[in-house]
Design a protein around this motif. Structure first.
Motif: not given
Lengths: 396, 166
Positions: B132, B142, B144-146
């Protein structure tokens, strides 16, 4: 933000600047073992007798008419590079002299690549550091004091068959010699002098804030800014003033060296995109975008620190000392805005995108183009589409 | 140490190539940049000149992964580092590819506009693969991981590698 102490700096060009600089040309050609140069220029420079001035400084027996190409267009193209390269081979030339502005210098760089790398198709060499061969001797005599191409490692050449613009970035493209003689730039009118001066100002400002900013490029950018602050407005008021003209020519070449090593940033990326999508002039687009790009960069700590140097360079030590630490970066931007405003009142240089013909419905395409300009990768922060759109809106 | 770096470079580069394909379906930035590239666009990534390259190709709005190749033909864009140690800085999550590009550590053969697209994709893929902290550093926000890092790695391990002519 990540910062690194690694940098590369390369500037092998010999620079001869000032009055009578052209008088050294025969000596320098001998030194470079050039006896049969190919000379590139355009029709206007021929009509303005600038070509005659150059020829009067060369040994008469070294030039025949076939060695002079006067038809270089306003944009370098693959086609003209190919034709001129063929001429170079047919006449068995042994060096290139580019007399003119960016398009002529870029064409010469393309010819040097084709001849030296012995390729049939220049497209094969597009990219970064693709050239490896020893290059042909290459002399540049700039006629506009702005582009810094005479010291830069880039060439932009249009491929009309695919409608694409090819970029070549290589240390091999840097000329061997730049002869900066004020007699070759005297004919520039005030408006063009202002616009080309702003181009040099943008180069120096962006060199300070790119991700690859480094102590050596900073030194060149600082010296360039100092000369621009002291001479640009004065030169625009009196375009025939030799002292100011020489100073601005020197500023342009130093700004060119600095941004060639530390790279351009967001102002250039958006300016180039406006030029490509809306067809506006490069200099006008940069004049309009310069303060907005600087305001955008103010949000980054290291840019604010760099801008303090710009304040000293443009406004001097006293102004720097009397300005509080927190305000220095903003006052530096104001100093740039003040130069632009004065140039506007003197010559009418533009201050909005609308004024130069950019339309709001072109914004999406401009954003797309700017986001894919390699300069954007060198800009402070991770520039996103919204950042560019905000700059365009503010400049509109 | 050099051998370890070499091994890490090789593994991560392969993972990145495979992730180009996997993330095409889920990551909007990759979809947008993929749309910018012409059909059949083929790119090769290597740790240094002369080293084997991983090959990815755009076909029907997807990336296909062709694995490692020596001296591949029909390549539109080649990207490699001046030295394998520079590659390790990027692939070992010490430096973002954007910074390496700015520092003249990368050689590019081909159209620079398309190279910029691939650098954006590379950056996003790296952000998915790395921690991260590193991801935020190279992406700048920041994100967002899908798909989780573990899911991505497992899918990458079982990804079909295209064979035959590129």
């Amino acid at each position: 933000m990540y910062s690194s102490d690694y940098f590369e700096f390369f500037s092998p060009v010999k620079i001869i600047s000032g009055e009578h600089a052209l008088s050294t040309l025969n000596y320098e050609l001998d030194r470079l073992h050039v006896s049969k140069p190919l000379i590139l220029t355009n029709q206007s420079l021929d009509e303005m007798k600038i070509l005659d001035t150059l020829l009067s400084h060369l040994k008469n027996d070294s030039i025949n008419q076939r060695q002079i190409i006067k038809t270089i267009p306003n944009q370098a193209t693959i086609e003209i590079v190919k034709k001129a390269s063929q001429r170079y081979k047919d006449l068995e030339c042994d060096g290139i002299i580019a007399l003119g502005g960016e398009a002529i210098i870029d064409t010469a760089k393309g010819i040097n690549l084709m001849i030296s790398e012995q390729v049939e198709d220049l497209k094969d060499l597009a990219g970064i550091e693709t050239a490896h061969a020893d290059m042909q001797p290459f002399i540049v005599i700039p006629t506009t004091s702005s582009t810094g191409s005479e010291a830069a490692l880039t060439a932009v050449i249009n491929d009309e068959s695919s409608k694409r613009v090819l970029e070549f970035i290589s240390s091999k493209l840097i000329p061997d010699l730049a002869v900066i003689d004020p007699t070759m730039t005297f004919s520039l009118p005030p408006r063009l002098t202002a616009s080309t001066g702003v181009d040099a100002l943008v180069h120096a400002v962006e060199a300070y804030t790119g991700l690859q900013t480094n102590p050596l490029s900073d030194a060149y950018a600082f010296a360039a800014l100092k000369l621009i602050g002291q001479n640009l407005r004065e030169l625009v008021k009196d375009v025939n003033n030799k002292k100011h003209r020489v100073a601005m020519n020197n500023a342009a070449v130093m700004a060119g060296i600095s941004f060639s090593n530390s790279h351009a940033g967001i102002i250039h990326a958006v300016g180039d995109a406006c030029e490509k999508i809306a067809g506006v002039s490069h200099g006008d687009a940069l004049s309009v975008l310069l303060p907005h790009g600087m305001f955008y960069n103010l949000k980054f700590d290291y840019c604010r620190n760099s801008y303090q140097d710009i304040l000293i360079a443009l406004e001097g030590r006293d102004k720097f000392i009397e300005t509080g630490l927190e305000d220095r970066a903003l006052i530096a931007v104001n100093a740039v805005v003040s130069i632009l405003n004065e140039l506007r009142s003197l010559t009418g240089i533009p201050v909005t995108l609308k004024e130069i013909g950019v339309k709001r419905n072109q914004f999406d395409d401009i954003v797309d183009k700017a986001m894919h300009n390699s300069a954007i990768l060198n800009s402070a922060g991770q520039v996103n589409r919204e950042d560019i759109k905000n700059i365009l809106e503010a400049a509109f | 140490m050099k051998k370890l770096h070499h091994l890490i470079d090789k593994l991560i580069l392969s993972l990145i190539g495979r992730s180009f394909t996997i993330l095409t379906d889920t990551e909007p930035i990759i979809k947008r940049e993929l749309a910018y590239l012409p059909d059949e666009f083929t790119a090769a990534f290597a740790v240094e000149e002369g080293a084997p390259s991983i090959i990815v190709k755009k076909e029907n709005n997807r990336f296909k992964y062709f694995g490692y190749h020596y001296e591949p033909n029909n390549i539109d864009l080649r990207l490699y580092f001046k030295d394998e140690e520079f590659a390790y800085e990027v692939l070992g999550a010490k430096e973002g590819i954007r910074q390496a590009f700015s520092e003249h550590k990368i050689i590019l053969e081909g159209d620079l506009e398309y190279a910029v697209s691939l650098i954006y994709i590379f950056e996003v893929v790296e952000a998915y693969i790395m921690s991260e902290k590193f991801s935020e550093k190279i992406i700048g926000y920041k994100f967002k991981r899908n798909i989780s890092r573990l899911q991505l790695i497992i899918r990458a391990l079982f990804l079909y590698r295209e064979k035959g002519e590129i």
